[in-house]
Design a protein around this motif. Structure first.
Motif, PDB file in Angstrom:
ATOM      1  N   LEU A   1       3.884   1.467  -1.305  1.00  0.00           N
ATOM      2  CA  LEU A   1       4.415   1.589  -2.667  1.00  0.00           C
ATOM      3  C   LEU A   1       3.391   2.248  -3.592  1.00  0.00           C
ATOM      4  N   ALA A   2       2.149   1.803  -3.452  1.00  0.00           N
ATOM      5  CA  ALA A   2       1.104   2.324  -4.342  1.00  0.00           C
ATOM      6  C   ALA A   2       0.761   3.773  -4.015  1.00  0.00           C
ATOM      7  N   ALA A   3       0.885   4.140  -2.741  1.00  0.00           N
ATOM      8  CA  ALA A   3       0.520   5.506  -2.340  1.00  0.00           C
ATOM      9  C   ALA A   3       1.594   6.519  -2.718  1.00  0.00           C
TER      10      ALA A   3
ATOM     11  N   GLU B   1       0.830  -1.195   0.000  1.00  0.00           N
ATOM     12  CA  GLU B   1       0.000   0.000   0.000  1.00  0.00           C
ATOM     13  C   GLU B   1       0.876   1.261   0.000  1.00  0.00           C
TER      14      GLU B   1
END
Lengths: 371, 335
Positions: free
Chosen positions: B230-232, B228
């Motif tokens: 990494l994605a944020a 999460e």
């Protein structure tokens, strides 16, 4: 379609199930639902019909389209079916974006060939309706009309598009000797009234990735049109065209009038998640960025190099359809609109029914629990 | 009243400390100090990192600040506050892993306390004493990961603006990674290091034009929420940088040079595209040579950029970093 006998394939799929429910509500109709032998589809069909009272006669035939023109049926069954069939509605095949092309071909091209061969044995045939996708247009950009065919040499984003384009080549030939109705579908999101999804596809997986905070970016242009349609529009429009004996190619798409922009659809996704799961806001998940293709490719390459399995799955899931967004196009629906004129059947505005689909995804946990 | 131009608060001097010992990715890998692939880390822009030996985090902080005083004419009595910024929890203690490491000794725990009183032995106070900053009150700034020095600089400016009798604040950051632990975290390689910066009213350079900072506490658990996080990272980074530029009344085209963190060249190749800044205007030269010095990257890079002649007086610079917690921080300077 009065006093008709319909051979229906793909009756348990997203569109086939909607058609099945509508056909079952008709008098003097027999529905022969061809399901794959051994696939235990009979309970699925009972589930689709639910508590509705079927007026039509429904027969479940176990066969296999991969066996060619016999449809995997015994000769005696096949002969009887050919004699009585007045309409063929072929929704069967694979809608997976990730199958190897050879497998997608076997199911989508081979299956259609089997249906067309069978159709030629039907003396009372009035219509053979075949379902395809507007994404046979592949990596083309710009307008794609109901008179256009194929990718114009631009290539395809996934094996589904590719196999369906090859399937249309068969259909084009068959138009010379069969009453063919070719229905190209846009992305089917769910029921416009209830949001119910009978077949979860790429758009629903994308919603889940946003929900889980695993979709940092997708390629595309914020202003480009994203074409999604409701399953009830598709089923109603298809049956209207079949009933009226229309032949030729029709786009069951939202077109310019009812599409939403990519930016609005993403905003609509986030707004719906916040609205229907207020606690989701606590996770402080940002909207996915809309980026150019090169940036997206660099990100995907980084994820691949890093080998992070979760992010890899997420990017693979997005990539199966997201590259389509990098080739923006507008699906012309002029012929369909003309044919539906006066019927009150029209694609609803995507952003009006889409929140209900998001809610259904949440409530059903993407089809894993009843709701 | 325009507070920024009224007070002209800026970063007047910068110094850093990097341990002499440089270890390549291959050597880290051979010593079992990489969790991921050395080849992947190399493709993400890393070559090696600096490893502390005997020196503790406090020793590094003192060395960086000592260099600052040695290189600049600074009246130590003008410093009213020391902001000691740390990323690692261990760095705000007197913990010293000494020379033991997986490269040359047995692993040890991050915090080894023999007495409860150890919990009250603070490096910031020792720093003040060692540097003889008799007028300086000390404050620890932590729990922001690698963004801690940005918070210190922001607080320094705010304090100078708020307090008429406060002329200078010394911001120091030092982090020493636990020697026996793997040095790659979410695809970057951690280096030991320290930096010191003097934030001064009426600074001759590096006027602080704008500071922004966003925390997403929902992503506090870096261990279980790595994906999460990494994605944020990119959406939040882009949004914060654009917000900072907007607050400053600038566009990315007004920025002469982006002074980055050293959390991988690849991340800047992507983020540069997202914010519309070509890689040529991002000072990435230190990423391969130095690695990610936790909170010291940006100041170290700012100094190197100035020394290299890449920036001239009056240039607008954009500094951006990211820290566990989860924090994103951005700052615009006028050099």
């Amino acid at each position: 379609m009065k006093s008709s006998s319909v051979l229906l394939t793909g009756a348990t799929g997203a569109v086939g199930s909607e058609l099945l429910r509508r056909l079952c509500a008709r008098k003097e109709t027999t529905v022969n639902a061809l399901v794959r032998r051994g696939s235990a589809r009979q309970p699925d069909i009972a589930g689709i019909l639910g508590d509705m009272e079927s007026i039509a006669r429904v027969v479940v035939l176990e066969g296999d389209l991969r066996q060619g023109p016999t449809l995997g049926l015994a000769d005696i069954d096949l002969d009887a079916l050919a004699r009585e069939t007045t309409h063929i509605v072929h929704c069967g095949g694979s809608t997976s974006f990730t199958l190897p092309l050879s497998e997608a071909r076997a199911l989508n091209v081979g299956g259609t060939q089997a249906i067309l061969d069978f159709a030629r044995r039907c003396d009372n045939l009035q219509c053979v309706a075949l379902f395809s996708t507007v994404y046979v247009s592949g990596k083309r950009s710009g307008g794609f009309s109901e008179d256009d065919f194929g990718d114009a040499g631009m290539g395809f984003v996934n094996s589904y598009e590719h196999s369906k384009a090859e399937m249309e080549e068969l259909v084009l030939d068959a138009m010379h000797d069969l009453p063919v109705l070719l229905l190209r579908l846009s992305t089917v999101a769910g029921d416009s009234n209830t949001g119910m999804v009978r077949g979860f596809n790429a758009i629903h997986h994308a919603i889940r990735l946003v929900y889980n905070g695993l979709a940092p970016m997708i390629p595309g242009d914020p202003d480009e049109c994203v074409d999604i349609v409701s399953s009830d529009f598709v089923a109603d429009a298809a049956l209207h065209l079949i009933d009226h004996g229309d032949t030729g190619v029709f786009h069951l798409a939202s077109g310019a009038e009812s599409s939403s922009s990519l930016a609005d659809l993403i905003a609509g996704t986030v707004d719906s998640l916040v609205r229907f799961r207020p606690a989701w806001r606590k996770r402080a998940i940002e909207k996915p960025l809309i980026v150019d293709l090169d940036t997206y490719d660099l990100f995907v390459r980084s994820v691949e190099e890093a080998g992070n399995e979760v992010m890899l799955d997420a990017t693979r899931s997005i990539s199966t359809f997201a590259y389509q967004l990098a080739h923006p196009k507008l699906f012309d629906t002029a012929r369909t609109r003309a044919a539906l004129d006066g019927s009150r059947i029209a694609p609803g505005r995507a952003l009006e029914f889409y929140p209900r689909v998001v809610k259904y995804c949440l409530d059903s946990s993407w089809g894993t629990r009843p709701c | 009243m325009d507070r920024a131009t009224d007070y002209e608060t800026g970063i007047d001097a910068i110094a850093e400390y990097l341990p002499e010992r440089v270890v390549t990715l291959g050597e880290l890998d051979a010593a079992g100090l990489l969790g991921g692939s050395a080849a992947v880390l190399a493709s993400f822009g890393f070559e090696g990192v600096h490893l502390a030996g005997e020196e503790s985090n406090v020793d590094m902080a003192i060395a960086a600040a000592g260099k600052l005083f040695a290189e600049n004419e600074i009246d130590r009595d003008e410093i009213g506050v020391v902001l000691y910024a740390t990323a690692l929890t261990s760095s705000s203690t007197m913990w010293n892993a000494g020379s033991a490491s997986a490269l040359n000794g047995a692993p040890e725990s991050v915090l080894e306390l023999s007495e409860v009183s150890d919990l009250f032995r603070y490096p910031a106070s020792r720093l003040q004493a060692e540097l003889q900053l008799r007028n300086a009150a000390v404050i620890g700034v932590n729990q922001l990961g690698c963004a801690s020095i940005f918070a210190a600089l922001r607080l320094a400016r705010a304090m100078i603006v708020a307090e008429d009798d406060l002329k200078s604040v010394l911001c120091v950051s030092a982090d020493k990674f636990p020697p026996s632990h793997k040095r790659d975290l979410i695809y970057n390689v951690v280096s030991d290091g320290a930096c010191a910066a003097l934030v001064r009213r009426g600074a001759a350079r590096n006027r602080i034009v704008e500071c922004t900072h966003v925390t997403k506490g929902a992503l506090w658990d870096s261990g279980s929420l790595e994906n999460e996080i990494l994605a944020a990272y990119f959406p939040t980074a882009k949004a914060l940088i654009e917000r900072t530029l907007d607050k400053a009344g600038l566009t990315i085209d007004d920025i002469a040079l982006v002074i980055p963190h050293n959390v991988s060249l690849r991340s800047w190749q992507i983020l540069g595209r997202l914010i519309g800044c070509p890689l040529e205007r991002i000072f990435t030269e230190n990423i391969s040579r130095v690695g990610h010095t936790v909170a010291s990257d940006n100041l170290l890079n700012l100094r190197r950029a100035a020394e290299s002649g890449r920036i001239k007086r009056g240039d607008h610079l954009l500094l951006f970093t990211f820290g566990y917690g989860l924090n994103w921080a951005c700052m615009i300077l006028e050099h």
